[in-house]
Each structure stands twice: as C-alpha cells, then as structure tokens.
Motif scaffolding. Structure first.
Motif, mmCIF file in Angstrom:
data_model
loop_
_atom_site.group_PDB
_atom_site.id
_atom_site.type_symbol
_atom_site.label_atom_id
_atom_site.label_comp_id
_atom_site.label_asym_id
_atom_site.label_seq_id
_atom_site.Cartn_x
_atom_site.Cartn_y
_atom_site.Cartn_z
ATOM 1 N N PHE A 47 0.824 -1.249 0.158
ATOM 2 C CA PHE A 47 -0.044 0.222 -0.118
ATOM 3 C C PHE A 47 0.834 1.310 0.061
ATOM 4 O O PHE A 47 2.074 1.042 0.402
ATOM 5 N N ALA A 48 0.254 2.440 -0.662
ATOM 6 C CA ALA A 48 1.183 3.553 -0.435
ATOM 7 C C ALA A 48 0.238 4.866 -0.667
ATOM 8 O O ALA A 48 -0.942 4.876 -0.811
ATOM 9 N N VAL A 49 1.195 6.012 -0.186
ATOM 10 C CA VAL A 49 0.279 7.255 -0.350
ATOM 11 C C VAL A 49 1.604 8.227 -0.816
ATOM 12 O O VAL A 49 2.759 8.192 -0.842
ATOM 13 N N ARG A 50 0.861 8.676 -2.178
ATOM 14 C CA ARG A 50 1.427 9.714 -2.889
ATOM 15 C C ARG A 50 1.838 10.865 -2.184
ATOM 16 O O ARG A 50 0.921 11.254 -1.438
ATOM 17 N N TRP A 51 2.994 11.432 -2.151
ATOM 18 C CA TRP A 51 3.277 12.427 -1.309
ATOM 19 C C TRP A 51 4.115 13.793 -2.280
ATOM 20 O O TRP A 51 5.107 13.473 -2.702
ATOM 21 N N GLY A 52 3.223 14.663 -2.454
ATOM 22 C CA GLY A 52 3.549 15.745 -3.236
ATOM 23 C C GLY A 52 3.773 15.168 -4.693
ATOM 24 O O GLY A 52 3.076 14.347 -5.126
ATOM 25 N N ASP A 53 4.717 15.809 -5.473
ATOM 26 C CA ASP A 53 4.844 15.355 -6.881
ATOM 27 C C ASP A 53 6.122 14.478 -7.005
ATOM 28 O O ASP A 53 6.211 14.128 -8.205
ATOM 29 N N THR A 54 6.708 14.074 -6.098
ATOM 30 C CA THR A 54 7.861 13.434 -6.209
ATOM 31 C C THR A 54 8.204 11.951 -5.220
ATOM 32 O O THR A 54 8.952 11.303 -5.677
ATOM 33 N N GLU A 55 7.450 11.964 -4.261
ATOM 34 C CA GLU A 55 7.776 11.022 -3.295
ATOM 35 C C GLU A 55 6.521 10.014 -3.134
ATOM 36 O O GLU A 55 5.377 10.546 -3.218
ATOM 37 N N CYS A 56 6.863 8.931 -2.490
ATOM 38 C CA CYS A 56 5.779 8.003 -2.046
ATOM 39 C C CYS A 56 6.135 7.347 -0.679
ATOM 40 O O CYS A 56 7.350 6.992 -0.518
ATOM 41 N N LEU A 57 5.022 7.326 0.115
ATOM 42 C CA LEU A 57 5.274 6.502 1.563
ATOM 43 C C LEU A 57 4.676 5.190 1.078
ATOM 44 O O LEU A 57 3.594 4.841 0.680
ATOM 45 N N ILE A 58 5.540 3.973 1.125
ATOM 46 C CA ILE A 58 5.303 2.687 0.710
ATOM 47 C C ILE A 58 5.273 1.724 1.737
ATOM 48 O O ILE A 58 6.335 1.686 2.531
ATOM 49 N N GLY A 59 4.303 0.930 2.024
ATOM 50 C CA GLY A 59 4.326 -0.299 3.152
ATOM 51 C C GLY A 59 4.221 -1.540 2.378
ATOM 52 O O GLY A 59 3.484 -1.729 1.360
ATOM 53 N N GLN A 60 4.937 -2.459 3.027
ATOM 54 C CA GLN A 60 4.703 -3.963 2.660
ATOM 55 C C GLN A 60 4.588 -4.753 3.719
ATOM 56 O O GLN A 60 5.387 -4.643 4.689
ATOM 57 N N VAL A 61 3.475 -5.628 3.673
ATOM 58 C CA VAL A 61 3.396 -6.714 5.012
ATOM 59 C C VAL A 61 2.810 -7.986 4.303
ATOM 60 O O VAL A 61 2.636 -7.964 3.124
ATOM 61 N N GLY A 62 3.098 -9.092 5.063
ATOM 62 C CA GLY A 62 2.722 -10.339 4.593
ATOM 63 C C GLY A 62 3.722 -11.432 5.083
ATOM 64 O O GLY A 62 4.813 -11.055 5.569
ATOM 65 N N PRO A 63 3.279 -12.751 5.156
ATOM 66 C CA PRO A 63 4.056 -13.757 5.431
ATOM 67 C C PRO A 63 5.426 -13.782 4.571
ATOM 68 O O PRO A 63 6.488 -14.042 5.001
ATOM 69 N N SER A 64 5.556 -13.294 3.563
ATOM 70 C CA SER A 64 6.994 -13.364 2.730
ATOM 71 C C SER A 64 7.713 -12.159 3.042
ATOM 72 O O SER A 64 8.831 -12.034 2.801
ATOM 73 N N THR A 65 7.235 -11.299 3.939
ATOM 74 C CA THR A 65 8.085 -9.985 4.315
ATOM 75 C C THR A 65 8.584 -10.211 5.843
ATOM 76 O O THR A 65 9.429 -9.634 6.007
ATOM 77 N N GLY A 66 7.969 -11.052 6.535
ATOM 78 C CA GLY A 66 8.210 -11.044 8.123
ATOM 79 C C GLY A 66 7.626 -9.683 8.647
ATOM 80 O O GLY A 66 6.205 -9.617 8.856
ATOM 81 N N GLU A 67 8.271 -8.852 9.034
ATOM 82 C CA GLU A 67 7.916 -7.714 9.854
ATOM 83 C C GLU A 67 7.451 -6.826 8.933
ATOM 84 O O GLU A 67 8.139 -6.737 7.689
ATOM 85 N N PRO A 68 6.588 -5.807 9.146
ATOM 86 C CA PRO A 68 6.231 -4.550 8.197
ATOM 87 C C PRO A 68 7.515 -3.933 7.722
ATOM 88 O O PRO A 68 8.354 -3.754 8.438
ATOM 89 N N VAL A 69 7.398 -3.445 6.435
ATOM 90 C CA VAL A 69 8.505 -2.643 5.866
ATOM 91 C C VAL A 69 7.911 -1.307 5.628
ATOM 92 O O VAL A 69 6.774 -1.442 4.730
ATOM 93 N N THR A 70 8.604 -0.256 5.847
ATOM 94 C CA THR A 70 8.005 1.066 5.330
ATOM 95 C C THR A 70 9.257 1.612 4.922
ATOM 96 O O THR A 70 10.077 1.921 5.656
#
Length: 165
Positions: free
Chosen positions: A121-144
């Motif tokens: 999942f992601a949130v577009r921030w301004g015109d150049t950046e994104c906050l991105i999150g990844q979760v699930g059994p294949s990632t272990g702990e959440p990644v942001t």
C-alpha cells in the motif's frame, strides 16, 4: 636437566585475567542505560525535548517527516487480526490524516483465491515521493520506506485495486 617451574599459578593468573577482560567487554557492549529523569515539583518526569511520544501527521511536512506515523499505523494494523486486509491499512492511514485519494493498495488475495503472500500500500506525497508499506508472510515484519514516485504519479508497479469504499 632443567626443570620448568610449576606453571599452574601462571595459568590461573592468565585465566583470571581473561575472565575479567571478558566480563568488562560484555558489560560495556550492552545498550546504554538511559539517564534517570529528575522528578519535577509536581512529581511528573519531564519528557525529552524534541521527541513526541507518539508520531503525528505533518500536513506541510515531507514524506520523511511523516514516515514515523506511516510506520506506526502500519505496525498497529499488522499487530491486529486485520493484518491481511488492504482495506484495514487504507482505513487506518486515512484515520491518521493521510489523503485517501493519494493511496494505492494491492489485492488481498491471489488470482486463485489464496491469501496474498505480500500486500503493498502506498500514499503519494507531493509530486515526487511515496510512502510505501509492505506486509505479509513473505516479508516477516512490516516494511515502510519513502521512495521516488513512478511515472504518472504512481507509487506501486502493476495492478492495484480500486479504493472505492
């Protein structure tokens, strides 16, 4: 024939020296002990300046300014029974102040109906950046992370689901 002096005393001294050195090394390698705050007149300990206890949404800040809140919300949903629901992450991020119209989320299930091994999942921030999150059994702990936007203002590669609820 020369006899060697009894070396048991020197072995004991050496062993004692090695043991003392190890104790010093091990006790100095641990995490630093935080200073004990002095009580104030009201009996309340002061909070360290410059570090709020809970991350906050910074509307006019950068993506990096908002990454602590994004990570905290992600961790909170991950710790809940809704951890496999993309909608739960979107709803929690919206409740924290992030713009739902700037969000993307991948599918919760695969094309054959199995739970997704990884949810992004992601949130577009301004015109150049994104906050991105990844979760699930294949990632272990959440990644942001904060990453540059892709073409056309997108944050995630591939098909994403409509956020129409």
């Amino acid at each position: 024939m020369l006899r060697r002096p009894d070396s048991s005393a020197s072995r004991v001294a050496t062993a004692t020296g090695v043991a003392a050195t190890l104790v010093l090394l091990l006790t100095s390698c641990g995490p630093p002990t935080p200073p004990t705050p002095e009580p104030t007149g009201a009996g309340v300990s002061p909070r360290p300046s410059g570090s709020p206890s809970v991350p906050v949404y910074v509307a006019d800040g950068t993506a990096d300014d908002n990454l602590p809140l994004f990570a905290a919300v992600t961790g909170s949903v991950w710790a809940s029974d809704q951890r496999a629901s993309g909608r739960a992450y979107i709803d929690a991020l919206t409740a924290a102040g992030f713009d739902r119209a700037a969000m993307q989320v991948t599918q919760d299930v695969t094309t054959v109906g199995n739970p997704a091994e990884s949810l992004m999942f992601a949130v577009r921030w301004g015109d150049t950046e994104c906050l991105i999150g990844q979760v699930g059994p294949s990632t272990g702990e959440p990644v942001t992370v904060v990453m540059p936007q892709l073409a056309e203002g997108r944050c995630l590669v591939g098909a994403t689901r409509a956020i129409d609820w």
